[in-house]
Design a protein around this motif. Structure first.
Motif, short mmCIF file in Angstrom:
data_model
loop_
_atom_site.label_atom_id
_atom_site.label_comp_id
_atom_site.label_asym_id
_atom_site.label_seq_id
_atom_site.Cartn_x
_atom_site.Cartn_y
_atom_site.Cartn_z
N VAL A 62 -1.72 55.87 24.85
CA VAL A 62 -1.69 54.65 24.04
C VAL A 62 -1.30 53.48 24.96
O VAL A 62 -0.79 53.68 26.07
N HIS A 63 -1.53 52.28 24.45
CA HIS A 63 -1.39 51.08 25.28
C HIS A 63 -0.04 51.02 26.02
O HIS A 63 0.01 50.82 27.24
N GLY A 64 1.04 51.21 25.29
CA GLY A 64 2.37 51.08 25.90
C GLY A 64 2.60 52.11 26.99
O GLY A 64 3.29 51.84 27.99
N GLU A 65 2.01 53.29 26.83
CA GLU A 65 2.13 54.31 27.88
C GLU A 65 1.39 53.86 29.14
O GLU A 65 1.89 54.03 30.26
N GLY A 66 0.21 53.28 28.93
CA GLY A 66 -0.54 52.74 30.07
C GLY A 66 0.26 51.65 30.78
O GLY A 66 0.27 51.55 32.01
N VAL A 67 0.94 50.81 29.98
CA VAL A 67 1.76 49.73 30.55
C VAL A 67 2.93 50.32 31.34
O VAL A 67 3.27 49.84 32.42
N ALA A 68 3.55 51.39 30.81
CA ALA A 68 4.67 52.02 31.51
C ALA A 68 4.22 52.54 32.87
O ALA A 68 4.82 52.25 33.91
N ILE A 69 3.12 53.31 32.87
CA ILE A 69 2.60 53.82 34.14
C ILE A 69 2.21 52.64 35.04
O ILE A 69 2.50 52.62 36.24
N GLY A 70 1.56 51.64 34.43
CA GLY A 70 1.10 50.48 35.19
C GLY A 70 2.26 49.69 35.81
O GLY A 70 2.16 49.20 36.94
N MET A 71 3.38 49.59 35.09
CA MET A 71 4.54 48.86 35.64
C MET A 71 5.14 49.63 36.81
O MET A 71 5.49 49.06 37.84
N ARG A 72 5.25 50.95 36.65
CA ARG A 72 5.77 51.75 37.77
C ARG A 72 4.85 51.58 38.98
O ARG A 72 5.30 51.41 40.11
N MET A 73 3.53 51.57 38.73
CA MET A 73 2.57 51.40 39.83
C MET A 73 2.67 50.00 40.44
O MET A 73 2.60 49.84 41.66
N ALA A 74 2.86 48.98 39.59
CA ALA A 74 2.97 47.61 40.11
C ALA A 74 4.20 47.49 41.01
O ALA A 74 4.16 46.81 42.05
N PHE A 75 5.29 48.16 40.63
CA PHE A 75 6.48 48.15 41.49
C PHE A 75 6.21 48.91 42.80
O PHE A 75 6.52 48.41 43.88
N SER A 103 12.09 46.11 47.20
CA SER A 103 12.86 47.21 47.78
C SER A 103 12.50 48.53 47.09
O SER A 103 12.24 48.55 45.88
N PRO A 104 12.51 49.65 47.84
CA PRO A 104 12.23 50.96 47.24
C PRO A 104 13.28 51.29 46.17
O PRO A 104 12.97 51.99 45.20
N GLU A 105 14.50 50.77 46.30
CA GLU A 105 15.56 51.05 45.33
C GLU A 105 15.16 50.51 43.94
O GLU A 105 15.33 51.20 42.92
N ASP A 106 14.66 49.27 43.90
CA ASP A 106 14.23 48.71 42.61
C ASP A 106 13.08 49.52 42.03
O ASP A 106 13.05 49.78 40.81
#
Lengths: 389, 389
Positions: B281-294, B304-307
Motif C-alpha cells: 500500500v502507498h504508505g509502505e512504499g513511502v516507508a521503503i522509499g524514505m529508507r532508500m532516499a536516506f 551520515s550513515p548514523e542518521d
C-alpha cells in the motif's frame, strides 16, 4: 470552402499584428490577432514557454487545412511536437475522448512544463484545454483558434470542458492559456454557415455592453464577412470586450455571467437537438437565444420593442436564425426546455438565472427569474413556431 | 477491526477539538482535528457553506462504519444530501469511476454552490476531489478523512486525481477543500496495517523538516498507535507541517516538493506491483522509499550513515517495511523502475528530481540527479533483495 491560404513569416511581419492583453495577475497572457499570425506561432511559443515540447491537438478537418503551416512554424523555432488528431464535431467533447487525449499526451512523455496546443475551433479548444488542465494537474496551454467563434469567444478566458447527457460543458475546468494566436486569414476557410455562427458571438459583445459597437456592426457587417480590415477590427474589439470581463471576474462569480447573453435559451436548444450540428450549431442557438432574451425582456417591460426589433433585423440581415421555427425538425414542449435549463451551471438555489436587457448594450444578470414566466414565454415561442411551419 | 465508535455532539463539545488553519488567501480553510469531530460535521458544513446541499462520496467499507453518523449529523443541521458509494480500493481511482461519480453528482441535481463531501481514505478523497474540481468547473469540497494517511496527508493541500497506466495521480486538479474534519476516533476502526501505512507519512514530516518531531515519535510511537492524546498531537503536528508547506507553495513550484520525500521510489514500487494493495500500500512504499532516499543520500556522501540507520530502526520498530525484499513477489530489473520514474510528474527536462537529505529533518530537492547513479543504487538494492529471499 476556399483553399488553404499560404502563410509565411514575412507575411506576418509585414502585416502588423494586434495584441490584446488579458490581465490576470500571474496568469496574464496575450491574444495575438491578424492575418498570417499562425506563421509566427512557433517563435511566440518558444518565447512564452522556452524549452518546451508540445502536443498539438487538432481535428481531421483543421489538420488538412492548417496543420502543415503550424508544424513548419514549430520546426523553424525548434519546438519538438507530437500531433493528436480527433474526429471533427461536438461528439468529440466527451469522456472517452478526454481519456484518449490525456493518455496520448502521456504517451508522448510530455512533462509538466510542456505545452498542449489546441489547433481548431471550440470543440478542440474546450477538450484540449480540459486535458491541459488535468494532465499532471495542469500543463501550459496554447490556443490557436481556427473558427470565428473560437477566436472571439471560447479561446479566451480559460473555460474548458466536455459535454454529458445532462448538458453542455458541465464537466471541465477553468484553465487559462499561456498564449492565444488568432490568425484571421484562416477564417477564409470557414463555410459561410460557420462564419455566421461565430458572428453571433461578435454581435453579442455589442448587445451586452457596447451599443456603439453594435451600430458599427450594423453598418460594417458586410466588410467583416468579406474579410477586409474590418474583420480584424471586429475580432480585436470582441477580444478586448471579453478580456475586460474575464480580467474582472475570472471564475464567473458576477459580471462574467453577462457573456451568457442568449446562452441559457441557446444551450437548451442545443440539448433539445442532441447537439446535432446539422440542425443547430452553437452560434445559431446563441442568435436565437439573444433574440429571445430581448423579446423576453420586452415582455417583462424591461426593454423597448424597438431595440428588440433592431436585434432581430440585424441577425436576420446576416443570415442568422432567430426563431425556433428556423431549427429543422420537431420541437418538444416548454417543460422539456425548463427541465434542461434547471440543469444549467447558472442555476442557483432552484431559481433560474438569465441575462436580461434594458436595451441594446445594457445587459444585466437577473438571478431570481420565476420559472412560470419563462414557461409562458416559451409556450408562446412554441406557438409561433408551430404557426410558422 | 473494532466496532464503530459511537459519536455524538455532546462528546464533540466535551473533547475540545484542535483547529489548524491553512492560509491560502481567498481559498483558506480549517482542519478540525479530534475524537468525535465527525458528529459536528453537519453543523460545521452548514456554517462554512450556508444553504448548500451535498453529495457524500464514500466507499463500501467506510459506509458500513461511519456513514450513518455523518448522515445523522447532516440531518441535524438540515443539510440535504445524497450518497454515492464506490467500491473500496485503489482501482476506483480510474477514468470510468470518475465519469460515473461526475454523472451521479449531476443526477442529484447539485448546483455550483453545493458541496461534494469525501468520507473515506485517500482513494475516496482523491477521486471525489477531482469530481468536485470538474463538475460545473468546480464545486465546494469537504474532506472527512477516515484513514490516518488521509488525515495527515492527502486530505490537506488540494491535490486530487486518478491513476492511469502511465502512473499514479497523473490526471487530476489542484482543488482546495473548503473544510477538513479529521476525527481521530474513526482511526480505531483501521486495521493495524492501514494505521502503520499512514504512520509512514507522519514520520515523513519529522524526517523532512523537524528533527525534534522525529525524536518525539521515536519516544512516543506506541502511544500514537494506542490512541491516546499523543495520536491527536501527532495528527495535528503533521497537519501544521503540511499546511505550512502548502501555504508557501500551493502548486508545487518549489518547497512543496519536499513532501515527496520517499515518494519517487515509493510510486515506482506501487507501479511495479500494479497498485496491488495486497502486496504494497502507498504508505509502505513511502516507508521503503524514505529508507532508500536516506541510504541513497548516504551513498552520495550527503548524509551520515548514523542518521540512515536511525530511520531504518524506527520504521522497523513500528512494523513498517524498509526494503524491496519486504514486498511479496518478484521485483523487475532496475531499468523498469527508471522507466517508471521517468514518467513521474516531478520529472523536468529529462533529469530526475529526488528529495534527498543532509540528515534527519534536513531534506532538500535535487533537480539534476544523474539517472546512472540511480540505476547503480537500484541495482544494489535489488541484489540485496535477491540475497534476502
Amino acid at each position: 470552402m476556399v483553399a488553404n491560404v499560404p502563410l509565411d513569416a514575412a507575411d506576418a511581419e509585414a502585416c502588423g499584428l494586434t495584441r490584446v492583453p488579458v490581465d490576470l495577475g500571474a496568469r496574464s497572457y496575450e491574444i495575438v490577432i491578424g492575418r498570417g499570425a499562425l506563421a509566427e506561432a512557433g517563435a511566440r511559443i518558444a518565447e512564452v514557454l522556452p524549452g518546451s515540447r508540445a502536443a498539438i491537438v487538432t481535428d481531421e478537418t483543421v489538420a488538412g487545412l492548417h496543420l502543415e503551416a503550424l508544424r513548419a512554424s514549430l520546426d523553424a523555432a525548434e519546438v519538438g511536437h507530437e500531433v493528436i488528431t480527433i474526429p471533427a464535431g461536438e461528439a468529440s467533447k466527451c469522456f472517452s475522448m478526454f481519456q484518449t487525449v490525456c493518455e496520448r499526451v502521456l504517451d508522448a512523455k510530455l512533462e509538466r512544463g510542456d505545452a498542449v496546443i489546441a489547433l481548431g475551433g471550440g470543440v478542440v479548444g474546450d477538450l484540449a484545454g480540459f486535458v491541459a488542465a488535468s494532465v499532471r494537474r495542469g500543463m501550459p496551454f496554447v490556443q490557436l483558434p481556427t473558427s470565428l467563434l473560437a477566436q472571439v469567444d471560447s479561446s479566451v478566458g480559460g473555460k474548458t470542458g466536455i459535454n454529458v447527457r445532462h448538458g453542455k460543458n458541465l464537466i471541465g475546468a477553468f484553465h487559462q492559456p499561456s498564449l492565444v494566436i488568432a490568425d484571421t486569414a484562416v477564417l477564409d476557410t470557414l463555410s459561410p454557415r460557420e462564419f455566421r455562427a461565430g458572428y453571433a458571438e461578435v454581435a453579442k459583445y455589442g448587445l451586452l455592453g457596447d451599443a456603439g459597437f453594435f451600430s458599427w456592426l450594423e453598418a460594417n457587417h458586410a466588410a467583416v464577412f468579406a474579410g477586409g480590415p474590418e474583420r480584424e477590427e471586429a475580432v480585436a474589439a470582441s477580444c478586448w470586450a471579453k478580456a475586460a470581463v474575464v480580467a474582472d471576474d475570472e471564475r464567473e462569480a458576477g459580471r462574467r455571467a453577462l457573456l451568457n447573453l442568449g446562452h441559457t435559451f441557446g444551450h437548451a436548444m442545443e440539448a433539445v437537438v442532441a447537439y446535432d450540428g446539422a440542425r443547430l450549431v452553437h452560434g445559431e442557438g446563441v442568435a436565437i437565444g439573444m433574440r429571445m432574451a430581448f423579446d423576453f425582456s420586452v415582455e417583462l417591460g424591461l426593454c423597448s420593442p424597438e431595440d428588440g426589433a433592431r436585434v432581430e433585423t440585424h441577425l436576420t440581415a446576416v443570415g442568422l436564425p432567430t426563431t425556433l421555427a428556423d431549427i429543422p425538425g420537431q420541437m418538444p414542449p416548454a417543460e422539456t426546455f425548463l427541465d434542461i435549463m434547471a440543469q444549467d451551471k447558472k442555476v442557483s438555489r432552484g431559481a433560474l438565472t438569465f441575462v436580461l436587457v434594458r436595451g441594446i448594450g445594457e445587459a444585466f444578470v437577473e438571478r431570481g427569474v420565476d420559472p412560470a414566466r419563462v414557461r409562458e414565454f416559451l409556450a408562446r415561442e412554441l406557438e409561433r413556431e408551430s404557426a410558422a411551419r
